[in-house]
Enzyme design. Structure first.
Site, PDB file in Angstrom:
ATOM      1  CD  GLN A  29      -0.224  -1.621   2.992  1.00  0.00           C
ATOM      2  OE1 GLN A  29      -0.124  -2.526   2.174  1.00  0.00           O
ATOM      3  NE2 GLN A  29      -0.224  -1.832   4.298  1.00  0.00           N
ATOM      4  CG  ASP A  46      24.645  -3.130   7.271  1.00  0.00           C
ATOM      5  OD1 ASP A  46      24.618  -2.949   6.045  1.00  0.00           O
ATOM      6  OD2 ASP A  46      24.370  -4.217   7.812  1.00  0.00           O
ATOM      7  CG  HIS A  97      17.178  12.629 -39.031  1.00  0.00           C
ATOM      8  ND1 HIS A  97      15.881  12.205 -39.077  1.00  0.00           N
ATOM      9  CD2 HIS A  97      17.595  12.439 -37.754  1.00  0.00           C
ATOM     10  CE1 HIS A  97      15.518  11.773 -37.879  1.00  0.00           C
ATOM     11  NE2 HIS A  97      16.552  11.900 -37.053  1.00  0.00           N
ATOM     12  CG  HIS A 149      19.843  -8.490   7.287  1.00  0.00           C
ATOM     13  ND1 HIS A 149      19.181  -7.325   7.590  1.00  0.00           N
ATOM     14  CD2 HIS A 149      21.142  -8.147   7.158  1.00  0.00           C
ATOM     15  CE1 HIS A 149      20.036  -6.324   7.640  1.00  0.00           C
ATOM     16  NE2 HIS A 149      21.245  -6.795   7.385  1.00  0.00           N
ATOM     17  CG  ASN A 154       7.538  -7.763   2.767  1.00  0.00           C
ATOM     18  OD1 ASN A 154       7.230  -7.259   1.687  1.00  0.00           O
ATOM     19  ND2 ASN A 154       6.709  -7.760   3.799  1.00  0.00           N
ATOM     20  CD  GLN A 174      24.301  -9.068   5.315  1.00  0.00           C
ATOM     21  OE1 GLN A 174      25.093  -8.437   5.996  1.00  0.00           O
ATOM     22  NE2 GLN A 174      23.316  -8.472   4.677  1.00  0.00           N
ATOM     23  CD  GLU A 218      21.342   5.919 -39.186  1.00  0.00           C
ATOM     24  OE1 GLU A 218      20.486   6.738 -38.792  1.00  0.00           O
ATOM     25  OE2 GLU A 218      22.106   5.303 -38.423  1.00  0.00           O
ATOM     26  CD  GLU A 234      23.077  -6.681   0.135  1.00  0.00           C
ATOM     27  OE1 GLU A 234      22.390  -5.688   0.445  1.00  0.00           O
ATOM     28  OE2 GLU A 234      22.851  -7.811   0.590  1.00  0.00           O
ATOM     29  CG  HIS A 235      26.976  -6.568   2.368  1.00  0.00           C
ATOM     30  ND1 HIS A 235      25.718  -7.131   2.402  1.00  0.00           N
ATOM     31  CD2 HIS A 235      26.805  -5.250   2.655  1.00  0.00           C
ATOM     32  CE1 HIS A 235      24.828  -6.201   2.699  1.00  0.00           C
ATOM     33  NE2 HIS A 235      25.451  -5.043   2.849  1.00  0.00           N
TER      34      HIS A 235
END
Length: 427
Positions: free
Chosen positions: A186, A356, A415, A258, A209, A255, A410, A322-323
């Site tokens: 939402q 972090d 053009h 998490h 999430n 990690q 072209e 990622e890390h």
């Protein structure tokens, strides 16, 4: 953690697979919610807030009184820590400001590129099992530095209508005034489409999430830009015999806590280190408040023994974590050879936790191998770049014939004519 010794390169891709996080089953549900919010606005957003978060506020906007009250609830010690982090994050991101450059590509032809802030940005701050006040710093500070005119922050309230005080303190400290009690799909829909209380934004930032991730992907198809594809958090540790096993275990667990779909990878060329790390993992795991979550995450995680440093570097660049933590004797040399990673932490005394929270780099990073092509959030994430060019009459005489030939080849006659008609006027 599963242990694999000296795997063949043909098996690497299978070993490095992330946990499956198939969002396809969510898309219909999430799209239905988004459609409802697009059609019915704030009433729909509030209804979903009550359904999923157990609370439907009469007013979504957090009042100044609520902000002030929350600031009083935050301890002086935490305020000092947040303020230190703020200064470091500001310093690092301010250094990313690049001056405008004007280039004369040839006589009479001048080109330049100008950086302009994205006008309206939406920041999503998770507030569930781990209310991430640090993400407020990471997302809002570069938005302020970039000069974004409107910053909208959405974060869910608990079933009593309260937002974690540290989240509100961080927002207040930075100067974010438009904070709304709204989470989940939402919140993403409200920022993407605009509802009565919440304006439509141009780009949405922030983790969440699987429902939030699916919502961001869906609204990005045609309604709004997003920061990057996101997935479960992950870390890789590269270590040799010079590393400290307790440090390694602490980084892996930091990690793993998490979420149950997080993944940690430990690669080494030192067999003896594996047993030491496993012992430390078992010892440290017992002390964690999020022990059950970390245990589940470790089931998706691996220890991999490789032949040498070169294999470790090659596997790391294939995984694109990622890390990435490098705990090796020649750590700086190894770091220079890393081509795919979200953020790199060099040496025994550089925990991933530093990035972090407080070192200054941004913790909003590409996951699931997207570090091969995406950067983490930085100042440029909040900026669009516009190019300008100006050609004098003499400049057109020099560059015009080349444009005519290229356009004709072209078969784009209009053009070509746009140049030819100007050149003829100069004869």
């Amino acid at each position: 953690m599963q242990v694999f010794e000296y795997p063949q390169k043909s098996d690497w891709a299978k070993l490095l697979q992330r946990p499956e996080n198939d969002l396809s089953g969510l898309f219909n549900t999430v799209q239905d919610i988004l459609n409802d919010i697009k059609a019915n606005g704030e009433s729909a957003a509030k209804a979903y807030s009550e359904k999923f978060d157990g609370y439907a506020p009469e007013t979504l906007l957090v009042s100044k009184d609520e902000m002030d009250e929350a600031c009083l609830q935050v301890s002086s010690k935490l305020k000092e820590a947040i303020y230190m982090a703020k200064l470091n994050i500001e310093k690092f991101h301010q250094a990313q400001i690049s001056p405008e450059k004007i280039v004369e590509t040839m006589p009479g032809v001048t080109c330049r590129q100008k950086s302009m802030p994205i006008e309206k940005v939406g920041l999503y701050i998770p507030g569930g099992t781990a209310p991430l006040f640090s993400t407020v710093l990471m997302l809002a500070i570069p938005a302020i530095i970039a000069g974004c005119k409107q910053i909208v922050l959405c974060t869910p309230a608990n079933n009593e209508g309260k937002i974690n005080p540290a989240i509100l303190f961080a927002a207040s400290l930075i100067g974010v005034k438009n904070v709304f009690k709204l989470g989940g799909v939402q919140a993403i829909g409200s920022m993407a489409y605009g509802i009565e209380s919440i304006p439509k934004v141009d780009k949405i930032f922030g983790p969440g999430n699987s429902y939030v991730t699916a919502a961001k992907q869906l609204v990005s198809l045609k309604d709004v830009a997003i920061d990057m594809p996101a997935g479960p958090s992950e870390v890789e540790v590269m270590a040799d015999e010079s590393a400290n096993a307790a440090f390694i275990a602490s980084d892996l667990l930091s990690q793993a806590e998490h979420g149950i779909d997080s993944q940690v990878i430990f690669i080494t060329d030192c067999k003896a280190l594996i047993a030491e790390v496993q012992e430390e993992l078992s010892k440290q795991l017992k002390t964690l408040s999020r022990k059950e979550i970390a245990e589940k995450a470790l089931e998706n995680s691996r220890i991999i023994l490789l032949k040498d440093k070169n294999e470790m570097i090659e596997m790391t660049n294939e995984y694109a974590p990622e890390h990435l933590i490098i705990a090796m004797r020649d750590e700086d040399e190894v770091a220079d050879k890393i081509t795919n990673a979200g953020s790199v932490f060099i040496g025994n005394y550089t925990p991933e936790s530093a990035g972090d929270y407080a070192s200054g780099t941004n913790h909003t990073l590409p996951t699931h191998g997207y570090a091969r092509a995406y950067s983490g959030v930085n100042l440029d994430s909040y900026i669009k770049k516009i190019t300008f060019q100006k050609i004098t009459a003499e400049g057109l005489k020099k560059i015009g014939p080349a444009i005519e030939v290229m356009a004709a080849t072209e078969q784009l006659d209009a053009h070509k004519n746009a140049v030819t008609i100007r050149l003829n006027s100069l004869k």
